[in-house]
Design a protein around this motif. Structure first.
Motif, PDB file in Angstrom:
ATOM      1  N   THR A  50       8.035 -33.889  34.826  1.00 34.30           N
ATOM      2  CA  THR A  50       6.725 -34.524  34.635  1.00 34.30           C
ATOM      3  C   THR A  50       5.700 -33.922  35.583  1.00 34.30           C
ATOM      4  O   THR A  50       4.569 -33.599  35.182  1.00 34.30           O
ATOM      5  CB  THR A  50       6.828 -36.038  34.856  1.00 34.30           C
ATOM      6  N   HIS A  51       6.091 -33.749  36.827  1.00 36.84           N
ATOM      7  CA  HIS A  51       5.223 -33.147  37.847  1.00 36.84           C
ATOM      8  C   HIS A  51       4.774 -31.748  37.415  1.00 36.84           C
ATOM      9  O   HIS A  51       3.570 -31.429  37.418  1.00 36.84           O
ATOM     10  CB  HIS A  51       6.019 -33.090  39.155  1.00 36.84           C
TER      11      HIS A  51
ATOM     12  N   ARG B 281       2.367 -31.658  34.387  1.00 32.18           N
ATOM     13  CA  ARG B 281       0.979 -32.006  34.713  1.00 32.18           C
ATOM     14  C   ARG B 281       0.295 -30.868  35.485  1.00 32.18           C
ATOM     15  O   ARG B 281      -0.878 -30.561  35.251  1.00 32.18           O
ATOM     16  CB  ARG B 281       0.931 -33.321  35.472  1.00 32.18           C
TER      17      ARG B 281
ATOM     18  N   GLU C 185      -1.296 -28.037  33.493  1.00 30.88           N
ATOM     19  CA  GLU C 185      -2.602 -28.294  32.887  1.00 30.88           C
ATOM     20  C   GLU C 185      -3.765 -27.841  33.757  1.00 30.88           C
ATOM     21  O   GLU C 185      -4.901 -27.769  33.283  1.00 30.88           O
ATOM     22  CB  GLU C 185      -2.732 -29.781  32.562  1.00 30.88           C
TER      23      GLU C 185
ATOM     24  N   LEU D  20       2.913 -38.070  39.088  1.00 34.23           N
ATOM     25  CA  LEU D  20       1.702 -38.414  38.336  1.00 34.23           C
ATOM     26  C   LEU D  20       0.457 -37.755  38.918  1.00 34.23           C
ATOM     27  O   LEU D  20      -0.667 -38.210  38.701  1.00 34.23           O
ATOM     28  CB  LEU D  20       1.538 -39.940  38.285  1.00 34.23           C
TER      29      LEU D  20
ATOM     30  N   CYS E 157      -2.728 -35.561  39.312  1.00 36.89           N
ATOM     31  CA  CYS E 157      -3.728 -35.444  38.237  1.00 36.89           C
ATOM     32  C   CYS E 157      -4.343 -34.046  38.197  1.00 36.89           C
ATOM     33  O   CYS E 157      -5.037 -33.637  39.127  1.00 36.89           O
ATOM     34  CB  CYS E 157      -4.818 -36.491  38.423  1.00 36.89           C
ATOM     35  N   PRO E 158      -4.082 -33.310  37.123  1.00 33.52           N
ATOM     36  CA  PRO E 158      -4.556 -31.921  37.053  1.00 33.52           C
ATOM     37  C   PRO E 158      -6.069 -31.775  37.095  1.00 33.52           C
ATOM     38  O   PRO E 158      -6.579 -30.810  37.656  1.00 33.52           O
ATOM     39  CB  PRO E 158      -3.985 -31.419  35.725  1.00 33.52           C
ATOM     40  N   GLU E 159      -6.793 -32.734  36.520  1.00 34.56           N
ATOM     41  CA  GLU E 159      -8.252 -32.577  36.497  1.00 34.56           C
ATOM     42  C   GLU E 159      -8.860 -32.703  37.892  1.00 34.56           C
ATOM     43  O   GLU E 159      -9.890 -32.088  38.190  1.00 34.56           O
ATOM     44  CB  GLU E 159      -8.899 -33.567  35.522  1.00 34.56           C
TER      45      GLU E 159
ATOM     46  N   ALA F 209       2.096 -40.822  32.278  1.00 40.85           N
ATOM     47  CA  ALA F 209       2.219 -39.366  32.371  1.00 40.85           C
ATOM     48  C   ALA F 209       1.266 -38.639  31.435  1.00 40.85           C
ATOM     49  O   ALA F 209       1.091 -37.427  31.551  1.00 40.85           O
ATOM     50  CB  ALA F 209       3.654 -38.936  32.086  1.00 40.85           C
ATOM     51  N   GLU F 210       0.644 -39.373  30.531  1.00 37.20           N
ATOM     52  CA  GLU F 210      -0.319 -38.778  29.605  1.00 37.20           C
ATOM     53  C   GLU F 210      -1.761 -39.085  30.000  1.00 37.20           C
ATOM     54  O   GLU F 210      -2.691 -38.693  29.294  1.00 37.20           O
ATOM     55  CB  GLU F 210      -0.054 -39.307  28.192  1.00 37.20           C
TER      56      GLU F 210
ATOM     57  N   ASP G  91      -5.299 -39.209  32.373  1.00 34.14           N
ATOM     58  CA  ASP G  91      -6.071 -38.588  33.438  1.00 34.14           C
ATOM     59  C   ASP G  91      -6.332 -39.640  34.512  1.00 34.14           C
ATOM     60  O   ASP G  91      -5.905 -40.802  34.389  1.00 34.14           O
ATOM     61  CB  ASP G  91      -7.372 -37.980  32.905  1.00 34.14           C
ATOM     62  N   TYR G  92      -7.027 -39.248  35.577  1.00 34.90           N
ATOM     63  CA  TYR G  92      -7.178 -40.174  36.693  1.00 34.90           C
ATOM     64  C   TYR G  92      -8.007 -41.401  36.317  1.00 34.90           C
ATOM     65  O   TYR G  92      -7.689 -42.524  36.730  1.00 34.90           O
ATOM     66  CB  TYR G  92      -7.812 -39.488  37.903  1.00 34.90           C
TER      67      TYR G  92
END
Length: 241
Positions: free
Chosen positions: A34-35, A38, A41, A103, A105-107, A212-213, A215-216
């Protein structure tokens, strides 16, 4: 060919509080999967920096199955491990994260990287954890390969070798600190995994709330709407450096 920036995440099976946590499962995947999913992305190369211990062979095997590059180095000299990983992938800049943050957050990382690169300096250290407003579990640090090499060559204390950015943050000459912050101060929340209760929360968020899907903004809205979730691990004290 050199990489402008890479993400290096440190991962090992011998966690002191919760051994093997990164390969524990929440939903259909391990926390490490999961890490890494993410992090992918963000849009820059991701490298897993693990140890040469046999106990970390399962980490290497999982990364091979996921086609994620791995660098193996010292268990205790994590600074040297990071330098080795950055050199092996010819990184000019490094984004440091840790694998106990499934979890992440890529953004947020992408936005922080855009700011960092816009400053056009190899003497910047940018983080969302030094002046903390985000929950634990979303931490990232960005610094230049030049800073990393200087720290690896000059850091002498064992604490500076174990904690990758300690020397950069406190002893690096002419380092310029930049903080990436949010208007909401949620620094007392924990969505990292360091104990059984941390895992209970993250497993619940992934399996029952599809975190996991998210965004922040969505993750923050979820946790604000269900404040009792954060009581699951609110008693956990963060380990001190």
């Amino acid at each position: 060919m050199s990489n402008e920036a890479v993400i290096i995440t440190q991962a090992r099976m011998t966690s002191t509080r919760l051994p093997g946590k990164i390969l524990m499962r929440a939903g259909e995947r391990t926390l490490l999967e999961t890490h890494l999913g993410r992090l992918a992305e963000v849009g820059v190369p991701v490298i897993v920096a693990t140890t040469t211990n046999q106990s970390d062979n399962p980490v290497v095997e999982l990364c091979a199955a996921l086609d994620v590059p791995v660098f193996r180095g010292s268990e205790n000299d994590v600074l040297e491990r990071y330098q080795g990983a950055a050199r092996a992938h010819e990184a000019r800049h490094v984004i440091r994260v840790t694998s106990d943050c499934p979890l992440i957050c890529p953004e947020l990382i992408r936005a922080g990287l855009d700011i960092y690169l816009s400053l056009k300096s190899r003497s910047v250290y940018l983080s969302n954890a030094e002046k903390r407003t985000y929950p634990r579990g979303l931490d990232f640090e960005i610094f230049s390969r030049r800073s990393l090499d200087f720290a690896a060559e000059n850091a002498r204390l064992s604490s500076e070798r174990e904690h990758v950015t300690s020397y950069i943050r406190t002893s690096m000459p002419d380092i310029h600190h930049e903080s990436y912050t949010d208007q909401d101060d949620l620094s007392d929340w924990r969505i990292t995994v360091d104990t059984d209760d941390d895992f209970k929360l993250v497993k619940l968020l992934i399996e029952h709330h599809r975190a996991a899907e998210m965004d922040y903004a969505a993750l923050k809205a979820l946790l604000k709407a269900h404040p009792r979730l954060m009581t699951i691990n609110s008693h956990i004290q963060q380990k001190t450096i």
